[in-house]
Design a protein around this motif. Sequence first.
Motif, PDB file in Angstrom:
ATOM      1  N   UNK A  63       0.845  -1.182   0.000  1.00 32.30           N
ATOM      2  CA  UNK A  63       0.000   0.000   0.000  1.00 32.30           C
ATOM      3  C   UNK A  63       0.878   1.228   0.000  1.00 32.30           C
ATOM      4  N   UNK A  64       0.346   2.351  -0.516  1.00 37.21           N
ATOM      5  CA  UNK A  64       1.151   3.563  -0.530  1.00 37.21           C
ATOM      6  C   UNK A  64       1.172   4.242   0.826  1.00 37.21           C
ATOM      7  N   UNK A  65       0.162   4.006   1.649  1.00 34.38           N
ATOM      8  CA  UNK A  65       0.229   4.547   2.997  1.00 34.38           C
ATOM      9  C   UNK A  65       0.998   3.567   3.872  1.00 34.38           C
ATOM     10  N   UNK A 256      13.584   8.953   1.244  1.00 29.44           N
ATOM     11  CA  UNK A 256      13.862  10.390   1.261  1.00 29.44           C
ATOM     12  C   UNK A 256      12.593  11.191   0.958  1.00 29.44           C
ATOM     13  N   UNK A 257      11.573  10.512   0.386  1.00 28.21           N
ATOM     14  CA  UNK A 257      10.294  11.185   0.138  1.00 28.21           C
ATOM     15  C   UNK A 257       9.348  10.996   1.317  1.00 28.21           C
ATOM     16  N   UNK A 258       9.170   9.754   1.758  1.00 25.76           N
ATOM     17  CA  UNK A 258       8.297   9.446   2.891  1.00 25.76           C
ATOM     18  C   UNK A 258       9.162   8.781   3.955  1.00 25.76           C
ATOM     19  N   UNK A 259       9.364   9.465   5.078  1.00 29.74           N
ATOM     20  CA  UNK A 259      10.320   8.987   6.074  1.00 29.74           C
ATOM     21  C   UNK A 259       9.960   7.609   6.626  1.00 29.74           C
ATOM     22  N   UNK A 260       8.640   7.320   6.736  1.00 29.38           N
ATOM     23  CA  UNK A 260       8.242   6.036   7.331  1.00 29.38           C
ATOM     24  C   UNK A 260       8.689   4.845   6.499  1.00 29.38           C
ATOM     25  N   UNK A 261       8.917   5.077   5.209  1.00 32.62           N
ATOM     26  CA  UNK A 261       9.327   3.959   4.359  1.00 32.62           C
ATOM     27  C   UNK A 261      10.616   3.311   4.863  1.00 32.62           C
TER      28      UNK A 261
END
Lengths: 294, 316
Positions: A63-65, A256-261
Amino acid sequence: MEKLEALHLNNKIDARVRKNSIWKSIFFLSTLFGLVVLAVLIIRVLFQGMSWIDIDFIVGRLSTTAENAGIMGAILGTLWVMVVVIPVTLIIGVGTAIFLELYSKKGRFQSIIETNISNLAGVPSIVYGLLGLTVFVRLADLGNVVLAGGLTLALLVLPILIVSAQEALRAVPGHLSEASYGMGATKWQTIRRIILPAAIPSILTGAILALSRAIGETAPLTVLGIPALLIPFPEGLFDTFTALPMQIYYWTIDSSLVAEYANLAAATIIILLIILFLLNSVAIFIRNKYQHRY
Amino acid sequence: MATNSNLNSGTNVSELIAKNKEKKSLNNYFEKSIPGILFLLASITVLTTIGILYTLVSQAVQFFMEVPILDFFTGTELNPLSQNPEFGILPLLNGTIISSLIAILVAGPIGLMSAIYLSEYATDKVRKVLKPLLEILAGIPTIVYGFFAFTFVTPLIRYLWPGVEATNILSPGIVMGVMIIPMIASLSEDAMNSVPNGMREGSLAMGTTKLETTIKVVIPAAFSGIMASFVLGISRAIGETMIVTIASGSSKNFTFDIRESMQTMTAFIVEVSGGEAPAGSTLHYSLYAVALTLFVFTLIMNLLAKYVSRKFREEY
């Protein structure tokens, strides 16, 4: 005067002995360096990823979230790749090892094949990726499916398996096969009933090591164009797939775009390391339990 | 006994013999086909090599028909995606060599000192604990090292040395070094273990310390193996992909500043093949030209390692 010289000599020896013990601790610390990095790496990954692992993460879809993301697709992809890699490497690897050790005459041809295998072992994995892309994905027109990925990885780890299978066959003592021939058995009967059963624990250990190399490998898969999109779960050899290392790769570069990744990547690394750890434990178990000493 | 009972029960002997013969010839047939089957399996490895060479060379030739070979190897600009694409490999070679040098600067001394400790100083008990632990380090997938370089080592370096970019060549170089420590340690240790004990004892009997024996006797005697392990380590670093791809970014910088992002040959292949290169384009063929260069590089290093370990081996 004589006393003075003795004293001087003594001092020199003291200094040399001290130097020795200082360097001994430097050597020891160097050995520890690698292990300290290993410990930092594992602790860091555990801290970052542990809290993200729950049952939803393991059985969930991508999922993207970040909160809803799961890695079941990647786990299934890795399992499907294993389904291809295990039989292909075992059949080709053990067959080649038997041929080299028991059938081919020691000579030019054998040394060509053996040199070739040791050179193949040194080819960077990404070059295998290009081979797979050109031959399996494009030429055989398979597309980036489980079979193409599995065959590419199988070729990559084949040299590891061949070398360990050769060592396993060589370790079977000659008197076992002599006895078998003495009873009137043919060569193939001897190999199938005597030599292979005696060598199988070591061969399996090598096979597991080769397999764990294959499932941790990322570079060839990136070249094959393995996606990390919201694709359906793979259900067969001709389905597109993603694998655990690919998942880690995409989440790491997107962190670097979404820190949680980054945390998701760490959690996936934990799962991958657990699988590798289990595989290696099985290898050690087999080695200890079934290995005969002659 | 069995034949007797068969005779008694009235079975035709010639029939039995014929049956037996038939079975034997079937077995014979099978037996004779086995070497052929195994030969075919063994030739798959040769086919793999031929496949790699054919793939790389045939596609690279296509590339060199569009881009002159001299421009490729002397060009300092790499702009494959611009309107007037330029394909100079020097930025990639530069990134590859610098990252491998950093790696060997880390792994060489530490790996060799670990080997000295394990082979000369450690007791059997200590060695039995340390060696498997070092082997774990070798078994960690490179993608995990890449993650570690990007999310831990790079921030650490940037904290200690402000001015280092978010993607730089230093961090993946160091982490690659850590990755090849176990390889250099275990190959060097093998080389030092094969030095006969008599030489050590002879030296120790002359009143030297262990350190002096190690440096003046064991290491010179094991020199060929140690050099070979270094060369193999460099070759591993040249071919390593994921760590540099993740942690060094994709700027095609032609620079010697280790604080900046550089791209290696391997990272270029990942970037282009994972992306937008349509089959048949110059960009697509450039993949194979770069891969061929990479292949030749690692092959030369591997052959060099073999040559070194054979040529300078001291026989005892």
